[in-house]
Design a protein around this motif. Structure first.
Motif, mmCIF file in Angstrom:
data_model
loop_
_atom_site.group_PDB
_atom_site.id
_atom_site.type_symbol
_atom_site.label_atom_id
_atom_site.label_comp_id
_atom_site.label_asym_id
_atom_site.label_seq_id
_atom_site.Cartn_x
_atom_site.Cartn_y
_atom_site.Cartn_z
ATOM 1 N N HIS A 81 3.144 1.401 1.801
ATOM 2 C CA HIS A 81 3.764 0.120 2.239
ATOM 3 C C HIS A 81 2.948 -0.169 3.873
ATOM 4 N N GLU A 82 1.984 -1.283 3.878
ATOM 5 C CA GLU A 82 1.269 -1.263 5.014
ATOM 6 C C GLU A 82 2.211 -1.506 6.405
ATOM 7 N N THR A 83 3.263 -2.023 6.291
ATOM 8 C CA THR A 83 4.100 -2.225 7.596
ATOM 9 C C THR A 83 5.219 -1.342 7.717
ATOM 10 N N LYS A 84 5.664 -0.566 6.527
ATOM 11 C CA LYS A 84 6.833 0.108 6.497
ATOM 12 C C LYS A 84 8.155 -0.815 6.504
ATOM 13 N N GLY A 85 8.013 -2.025 6.159
ATOM 14 C CA GLY A 85 8.891 -3.000 6.135
ATOM 15 C C GLY A 85 9.384 -3.415 7.447
ATOM 16 N N ARG A 86 8.542 -3.104 8.271
ATOM 17 C CA ARG A 86 8.998 -3.375 9.798
ATOM 18 C C ARG A 86 8.303 -4.787 10.331
ATOM 19 N N MET A 87 7.543 -5.443 9.540
ATOM 20 C CA MET A 87 6.702 -6.725 9.949
ATOM 21 C C MET A 87 6.480 -7.181 8.396
ATOM 22 N N PRO A 88 6.197 -8.732 8.442
ATOM 23 C CA PRO A 88 5.865 -9.086 7.224
ATOM 24 C C PRO A 88 4.526 -8.602 6.530
ATOM 25 N N ASN A 124 3.124 -3.237 -1.141
ATOM 26 C CA ASN A 124 4.103 -3.818 -0.130
ATOM 27 C C ASN A 124 5.134 -4.472 -0.778
ATOM 28 N N LEU A 125 5.198 -4.237 -2.179
ATOM 29 C CA LEU A 125 6.327 -5.089 -2.972
ATOM 30 C C LEU A 125 7.318 -4.268 -3.626
ATOM 31 N N TRP A 126 8.567 -4.683 -3.779
ATOM 32 C CA TRP A 126 9.655 -3.979 -4.364
ATOM 33 C C TRP A 126 9.367 -4.118 -5.826
ATOM 34 N N PRO A 127 9.501 -3.044 -6.539
ATOM 35 C CA PRO A 127 9.484 -3.039 -7.935
ATOM 36 C C PRO A 127 10.041 -4.207 -8.821
ATOM 37 N N GLN A 128 9.685 -4.804 -10.022
ATOM 38 C CA GLN A 128 10.280 -5.841 -10.483
ATOM 39 C C GLN A 128 11.522 -5.472 -11.453
ATOM 40 N N GLU A 129 11.157 -4.222 -11.826
ATOM 41 C CA GLU A 129 12.560 -3.583 -12.640
ATOM 42 C C GLU A 129 13.522 -2.979 -11.868
ATOM 43 N N ARG A 130 14.834 -3.545 -12.193
ATOM 44 C CA ARG A 130 15.967 -3.325 -11.302
ATOM 45 C C ARG A 130 16.143 -1.649 -11.134
ATOM 46 N N ALA A 131 15.941 -0.889 -12.186
ATOM 47 C CA ALA A 131 16.176 0.258 -12.328
ATOM 48 C C ALA A 131 15.221 1.101 -11.240
ATOM 49 N N ALA A 132 14.122 0.507 -10.701
ATOM 50 C CA ALA A 132 13.164 1.143 -10.001
ATOM 51 C C ALA A 132 13.077 0.461 -8.679
ATOM 52 N N ARG A 133 14.036 -0.644 -8.491
ATOM 53 C CA ARG A 133 13.736 -1.380 -7.354
ATOM 54 C C ARG A 133 14.648 -0.632 -6.086
ATOM 55 N N TYR A 134 15.657 0.110 -6.345
ATOM 56 C CA TYR A 134 16.593 0.676 -5.288
ATOM 57 C C TYR A 134 16.455 2.119 -5.462
ATOM 58 N N LEU A 135 16.718 2.848 -4.242
ATOM 59 C CA LEU A 135 16.936 4.118 -4.300
ATOM 60 C C LEU A 135 18.057 4.656 -5.258
ATOM 61 N N PRO A 136 17.941 5.826 -5.887
ATOM 62 C CA PRO A 136 19.358 6.286 -6.726
ATOM 63 C C PRO A 136 20.486 6.275 -5.642
ATOM 64 N N GLY A 189 8.355 11.902 10.629
ATOM 65 C CA GLY A 189 7.026 11.235 10.103
ATOM 66 C C GLY A 189 6.839 9.817 10.739
ATOM 67 N N GLN A 190 7.007 9.628 11.874
ATOM 68 C CA GLN A 190 6.995 8.460 12.642
ATOM 69 C C GLN A 190 5.494 7.709 12.636
ATOM 70 N N ILE A 191 5.291 6.517 12.326
ATOM 71 C CA ILE A 191 4.085 5.862 12.139
ATOM 72 C C ILE A 191 3.944 4.726 13.043
ATOM 73 N N ALA A 192 2.835 4.396 13.619
ATOM 74 C CA ALA A 192 2.924 3.583 14.513
ATOM 75 C C ALA A 192 2.764 2.146 13.849
ATOM 76 N N LEU A 193 3.003 1.151 14.436
ATOM 77 C CA LEU A 193 2.984 -0.291 13.693
ATOM 78 C C LEU A 193 1.314 -0.550 13.789
ATOM 79 N N PRO A 194 0.769 -1.210 12.815
ATOM 80 C CA PRO A 194 -0.458 -1.941 12.617
ATOM 81 C C PRO A 194 -0.387 -3.077 13.492
ATOM 82 N N ASP A 195 -1.741 -3.579 13.890
ATOM 83 C CA ASP A 195 -2.009 -4.767 14.305
ATOM 84 C C ASP A 195 -1.573 -5.931 13.401
#
Length: 823
Positions: free
Chosen positions: A468-475, A483-495, A220-226
């Motif tokens: 996520h627009e940059t997949k976390g590879r750029m700001p 583009n944001l992590w969830p605010q609730e801790r239970a949803a913020r991280y992968l199980p 599922g490789q995706i090119a970086l946006p400009d």
């Protein structure tokens, strides 16, 4: 004339006597802080007597009536040997270095205040489980008892450094220990620097990112946006080449934590017991970051490597289980560009409207200068960082500020509880269960118990949105909720159950060199940029060529200095240069090139300190990469100070047209990759000739590749640096299993500054035959014989025994410290 001569003799003699007297006085006061390992102390905070039995190498074996007393003993032992190191680490996390060192550390303190890792540590104290709370509190009492002993007994202020700098030592607290682990998390990630660097390259051309910082392929490789297209505002060009501030704690992308760990199951062991080898890599320093210790807990003995300031064996073994650490290179940070509200000062824009920044003032006390007031700001996504850090100014759009999302900022971080529980696990399954509480840093745990081996990734992995627009590879813009992590801790991280894991693999072998560990597609990908693509090739060869392994075969792999990068790149780069043309005239540049090429053609890639070939290879590749990048990247080329073998391979294999890098844009002729290779080799040979003479065959890799274990502070002071810095000729290189990471810049670009600071090999067929070593010594005191007594052993690839037998510890004891309850 005779009278004048007599007076000159008297003056010179007087000066010499004065110098000797001053030196003797300095030695006397400095030596006062050398601990007496045979002393008996009456202390507060113990329930029963404790013994600290120190082996010949000064490894403390700590025996007490209960776990709390043992942790107390570890705290006291750490403080005896590494008090200055502990205080410096705490000051770093607290952002209070400038109180001691003045304006030179202001930017470092500003970073730490803005991150507020110490605030997160304070908030995490209440999140620990009961046994960890006991451990943290008892450990702090042990540290504080030694501080009390220093003050009451006039023991040289606790360490020589306190004579040159402040001798104010605040008492230790549980939050201080949690903060030490958070500092470790900071030193083990450079994702923010990677994001900024990709964005800066993208501003020039997205194709440059593809060649210089290619994503390690995942499905599922995706090119970086400009990058500029993500924002409705211009992105400035504000690049600064300022050197890093003094005592800067964040690693560069080439110096963050690395490591090796590999294990063989009983069916792949000649003796029928599991085998495990581990060598975490770090920036070299004197003293080293690790401290060896054995704790006799109620659950059994445990021995291995600790970090002064934290009460746990982080890499080691007990009677039933061994565990090793490697850096995962997980993408645990995201930079969010918050758009400022143009109408209301102090607010930023979100998809739900405008929101105010959380703010707080902080005062930095600066030695010999006026205090400085900082206005600290946070958005919902994390602390706001200024453009002066990490070159953020070069990628921050006008009207925006940068916020940092990072797992280590979690205010309910239970990583300390995980570390304490791991020491008491007796099986891989129990270790995996303990690992669930890890938050930061994200690490791979390589495990071996008496029945099998395995590996599991522990630590929090961010749960990013698939859009996520940059997949976390750029700001990325903060106005887009994707583009944001969830605010609730239970949803913020992968199980945790989704973390990569392999227990009891069919082949009976596991290994990690910071290489890619999963092929999962975004957003379950773990990382786009792994820490190694080279060492893993050598490890797979060494582990796969034998049907069964022994402790000695794992040691041989751990100490291996063959470079797969050299073996792969030299045939590519030199393809059209080997054995071409008749011998040139002696003394000409062409003749020197021919001699160098002949040596390299017959070389097997072993980065041995006594050979010239590693030096020729390293200098050639450095000059080649500089020529390829400087033309295209300009000042950004300086961001790639270490060799990028995947980039060189892409260019010389012309992958996706990458050979275009060989043509110099500014010149009329069209240069080929062979032209650039030949010119770069001439550059390298000229550089080496000027420094090491004209005789190519007499050059020696170890002369350039000197391991530099420097004292962070005294190592820069004339005269004192002779006593505090440890320098040794070494083998290895950036991409050997026995890693010797190059400095890459300055007058000594080939100096060895990053590598294995701890090595351990555990054999569960005969656990007491297990061995370990650190790269300097146990003591942080330059006048102690234990300051550098392991350094030469480490250099030669030797080890010391790792035994849990109390009789062996006592039989070769260098001293026994006895602690008695005061009442």
């Amino acid at each position: 004339m005779l009278t004048l001569f007599k007076w000159l003799v008297r003056i010179v003699s007087g000066l010499l006597l004065t110098a000797v007297a001053i030196g003797a006085l300095m030695y006397y006061f400095a030596a006062r802080s050398l601990p007496d390992y045979d002393a008996t102390f009456e202390v507060e905070g113990l329930s029963a007597p404790v013994e600290i039995v120190r082996s010949t190498e000064n490894v403390p074996h700590i025996f007490g009536a209960n776990d709390a007393d043992v942790y107390f003993g570890l705290g006291l032992a750490h403080a005896q040997d590494r008090l200055w190191q502990m205080v410096m680490a705490r000051r770093t996390v607290q952002g209070r270095l400038s109180e001691v060192f003045g304006a030179q550390t202001l930017q470092t303190d500003e970073l730490m205040r803005r991150l507020d890792l110490y605030g997160a540590a304070l908030a995490s104290v209440s999140a620990q489980d009961p046994q960890t709370t006991i451990a943290l509190e008892a450990y702090a009492k042990g540290v504080n008892q030694w501080i009390t002993q220093v003050n009451s007994g006039a023991l040289g202020r606790g360490a020589p450094e306190f004579f040159w700098f402040t001798n104010e030592i605040a008492y230790w607290t549980p939050a201080d220990s949690i903060a030490i682990l958070k500092l470790m998390a900071l030193k083990n990630t450079s994702q923010i620097e990677d994001e900024v660097l990709r964005a800066r390259l993208s501003k020039l051309s997205p194709d440059l990112v593809r060649d210089v910082m290619p994503d390690v392929a995942t499905s599922g490789q995706i090119a970086l946006p400009d990058y500029a297209s993500l924002f409705n505002a211009p992105v400035p060009n504000a690049h600064s080449d300022l050197a890093l501030p003094a005592l800067w704690p964040a690693p560069s992308r080439n110096s963050q934590g690395a490591s090796n760990a590999f294990a063989a199951a009983p069916e792949r062991s000649a003796a029928g017991g599991s085998l495990l080898a581990n060598d975490p890599h770090s920036q070299f320093a004197a003293p080293t970051q690790w401290y060896l210790a054995r704790l006799q807990l109620q659950s059994g003995g445990v021995i291995g490597a600790t970090i002064p300031g934290f009460p746990a064996i982080l890499a080691g073994r007990n009677a039933h289980l061994g565990w090793g650490l490697t850096t995962t290179f997980a993408d645990d940070q995201d930079v969010v560009m918050e758009a400022l509200n143009p109408d209301v000062t102090g607010e930023y824009l979100t998809d739900e409207g405008s929101k105010p920044f959380a703010t707080r003032r902080a005062i930095l006390t600066v030695k010999d200068a006026a205090p400085i007031t900082l206005m600290l700001r946070w958005s919902e996504n994390g602390p706001i960082l200024p453009g002066s850090h990490f070159d953020l100014a070069d990628v921050t759009p006008r009207g925006h500020v940068a916020a940092l999302q990072w797992t280590a900022l979690e205010p309910a971080d239970t990583s300390s509880s995980a570390a304490i529980a791991l020491m008491q696990a007796h099986s891989m399954e129990q270790a995996v269960q303990a690992g669930e509480a890890f938050v930061a840093p994200v690490m791979n745990l390589t495990l071996a118990d008496q029945t099998g081996i395995g590996m599991v990734t522990v630590g929090a992995l961010p749960a990013r949105d698939a859009l996520h627009e940059t997949k976390g590879r750029m700001p990325a813009p903060g106005t887009n909720p994707s583009n944001l992590w969830p605010q609730e801790r239970a949803a913020r991280y992968l199980p945790y159950a989704q973390n990569p894991q392999s227990l009891r693999p069919v082949g009976g072998i596991v290994g990690n060199t910071n290489n890619k560990i999963t092929d999962r597609a975004f957003p379950d990908h773990v990382s786009y940029a792994w820490g190694d693509t080279q060492r893993i090739q050598r490890l797979q060869l060494l582990l796969g060529e034998r049907e069964v392994h022994t402790r000695e075969s794992l040691i041989a792999a751990q100490l291996d200095t063959v470079s797969p990068a050299a073996r792969g790149l030299l045939p590519l780069v030199g393809a059209d240069l080997w054995f071409t043309g008749a011998d040139a005239a002696e003394g000409t540049a062409e003749r020197k090139r021919q001699r160098a090429l002949k040596l390299l053609a017959e070389w097997d890639g072993e980065m041995n300190e006594h050979l010239p070939e590693p030096l020729i290879y390293a200098a050639w590749m450095r000059a080649l990469q500089h020529r390829l990048m400087q033309d295209e990247l300009g000042p950004l080329a300086d961001s790639f100070s270490q060799l990028e073998p995947v980039f060189i391979e892409r260019v010389y294999r012309n992958i996706e047209g990458a050979s275009k890098w060989c043509d110099v844009i500014q010149s009329a002729p069209i240069e080929t990759c062979t032209d650039i290779a030949r010119t770069a080799l001439d550059d390298a040979l000229l550089e080496l000739s000027q420094k090491y003479g004209d005789t190519v065959e007499s050059w020696r890799w170890g002369d350039a590749h000197e391991a530099r274990h420097d004292h962070a502070v005294l190592g820069r002071v004339p005269v004192l640096q002779w006593f505090t810095n440890i320098r040794q000729s070494t083998s290895g290189g950036d991409f050997t299993l026995n890693r010797g990471g190059l400095m890459g810049t300055g007058d000594t670009p080939y100096a060895n500054v990053h590598g294995a600071s701890y090595r351990g090999v555990y054999d569960f067929a005969d656990p007491d035959s297990s061995v370990f070593i650190v790269d300097t010594g146990q003591s942080g005191h330059p006048l102690s014989r234990h300051y550098d007594d392991m350094a030469e052993l480490w250099r030669r690839g030797e080890y010391v025994p790792m035994s849990l037998d109390p009789a062996l510890a006592r039989g070769a004891a260098a001293g026994i410290t006895k602690l008695r309850p005061l009442n």
